[in-house]
Design a protein around this motif. Structure first.
Motif, PDB file in Angstrom:
ATOM      1  N   THR A 112       0.814  -1.218   0.000  1.00  0.00           N
ATOM      2  CA  THR A 112       0.000   0.000   0.000  1.00  0.00           C
ATOM      3  C   THR A 112       0.845   1.263   0.000  1.00  0.00           C
ATOM      4  OG1 THR A 112      -1.791  -1.119   1.150  1.00  0.00           O
ATOM      5  CG2 THR A 112      -1.760   1.286   1.296  1.00  0.00           C
ATOM      6  N   TYR A 113       1.883   1.295   0.844  1.00  0.00           N
ATOM      7  CA  TYR A 113       2.615   2.543   1.058  1.00  0.00           C
ATOM      8  C   TYR A 113       3.854   2.728   0.188  1.00  0.00           C
ATOM      9  CZ  TYR A 113      -0.607   3.291   4.823  1.00  0.00           C
ATOM     10  OH  TYR A 113      -1.767   3.478   5.547  1.00  0.00           O
ATOM     11  N   VAL A 114       4.358   1.647  -0.424  1.00  0.00           N
ATOM     12  CA  VAL A 114       5.527   1.775  -1.303  1.00  0.00           C
ATOM     13  C   VAL A 114       5.165   1.407  -2.737  1.00  0.00           C
ATOM     14  CG1 VAL A 114       7.896   1.033  -1.758  1.00  0.00           C
ATOM     15  CG2 VAL A 114       7.116   1.280   0.608  1.00  0.00           C
ATOM     16  N   ILE A 115       4.641   0.227  -2.944  1.00  0.00           N
ATOM     17  CA  ILE A 115       4.421  -0.290  -4.297  1.00  0.00           C
ATOM     18  C   ILE A 115       3.277   0.430  -5.018  1.00  0.00           C
ATOM     19  CG2 ILE A 115       3.877  -2.350  -5.670  1.00  0.00           C
ATOM     20  CD1 ILE A 115       6.694  -2.369  -4.330  1.00  0.00           C
ATOM     21  N   ALA A 116       2.101   0.504  -4.412  1.00  0.00           N
ATOM     22  CA  ALA A 116       0.918   1.085  -5.073  1.00  0.00           C
ATOM     23  C   ALA A 116       1.130   2.521  -5.565  1.00  0.00           C
ATOM     24  CB  ALA A 116      -0.309   0.995  -4.165  1.00  0.00           C
ATOM     25  N   PRO A 117       1.817   3.378  -4.807  1.00  0.00           N
ATOM     26  CA  PRO A 117       2.026   4.749  -5.288  1.00  0.00           C
ATOM     27  C   PRO A 117       3.120   4.876  -6.365  1.00  0.00           C
ATOM     28  CG  PRO A 117       2.103   4.656  -2.882  1.00  0.00           C
ATOM     29  CD  PRO A 117       2.160   3.255  -3.383  1.00  0.00           C
ATOM     30  N   GLY A 118       3.730   3.753  -6.754  1.00  0.00           N
ATOM     31  CA  GLY A 118       4.751   3.810  -7.810  1.00  0.00           C
ATOM     32  C   GLY A 118       6.164   3.567  -7.328  1.00  0.00           C
ATOM     33  N   GLY A 119       6.325   3.049  -6.132  1.00  0.00           N
ATOM     34  CA  GLY A 119       7.651   2.764  -5.600  1.00  0.00           C
ATOM     35  C   GLY A 119       8.119   1.362  -5.930  1.00  0.00           C
ATOM     36  N   HIS A 120       9.282   1.022  -5.418  1.00  0.00           N
ATOM     37  CA  HIS A 120       9.923  -0.260  -5.707  1.00  0.00           C
ATOM     38  C   HIS A 120      10.591  -0.774  -4.443  1.00  0.00           C
ATOM     39  CE1 HIS A 120       9.549   0.577 -10.046  1.00  0.00           C
ATOM     40  NE2 HIS A 120       9.731   1.821  -9.652  1.00  0.00           N
ATOM     41  N   ILE A 121      10.645  -2.100  -4.303  1.00  0.00           N
ATOM     42  CA  ILE A 121      11.363  -2.729  -3.193  1.00  0.00           C
ATOM     43  C   ILE A 121      12.166  -3.895  -3.758  1.00  0.00           C
ATOM     44  CG2 ILE A 121      11.193  -3.948  -0.980  1.00  0.00           C
ATOM     45  CD1 ILE A 121       8.469  -2.586  -0.569  1.00  0.00           C
TER      46      ILE A 121
END
Length: 160
Positions: free
Chosen positions: A42-51
């Motif tokens: 929710t807080y990293v991936i969905a807004p366009g982030g990467h892990i």
């Protein structure tokens, strides 16, 4: 030889455990930490982030690092941690090099990180790989964490 993996829901427990371990060893877990590490989709991936995750052949998943999208073209390198049993094996350096090698394919114009001067080894690594201390980043983003007293911006290393 380390292998690197992009985020999947199956990796979420590692993201939580690795970050919870290093943060609580050195600092107090803040509300923003709890929010992000307990729900990275929710807080990293969905807004366009990467892990990304680092996997050691004998020890399994031993490290993680995220690029969290703060606004169009602006990413925070965050939640980079290595399990205690793998410290000293250069996992953090290899993982950070991997993340930085992936960064050019991500549409970014600003890549920054926030940390604390207690994280001396990490700061040295960040400096070694192209991050520079930046008062502007501190002013713009430093209030995100109570523990933040160091802000750095990535400057692409110059090629000869």
């Amino acid at each position: 030889m380390l292998r690197f993996h992009s985020y999947s829901d199956a990796h979420a427990p590692y993201f939580d455990a690795i970050n919870r371990q290093w943060i609580t060893e050195m600092f107090v877990l803040e509300a923003i930490d709890e929010q992000v590490i307990s729900n990275p989709a929710t807080y990293v991936i969905a807004p366009g982030g990467h892990i990304w995750f680092a996997e050691h052949p004998d020890l399994g998943i031993v490290g993680t690092c995220a690029l969290m999208k703060k606004s169009p073209g602006v990413f925070e390198l965050t939640k980079m941690g290595v399990v205690g049993t793998a410290r000293g094996l250069k996992v953090g350096e290899a993982l950070l090099q991997h993340v930085l090698s992936q960064a050019p394919s991500i549409a970014y114009n600003t890549l920054f990180l926030l940390t604390n001067r207690k994280c001396e080894a990490a700061i040295h690594l960040y400096e070694k790989l192209g991050f520079r201390h930046c008062p502007d980043i501190m002013q713009r983003f430093g209030a995100a964490y109570e523990r933040c007293d160091v802000a750095m911006r990535y400057t692409t290393p110059k090629t000869a």
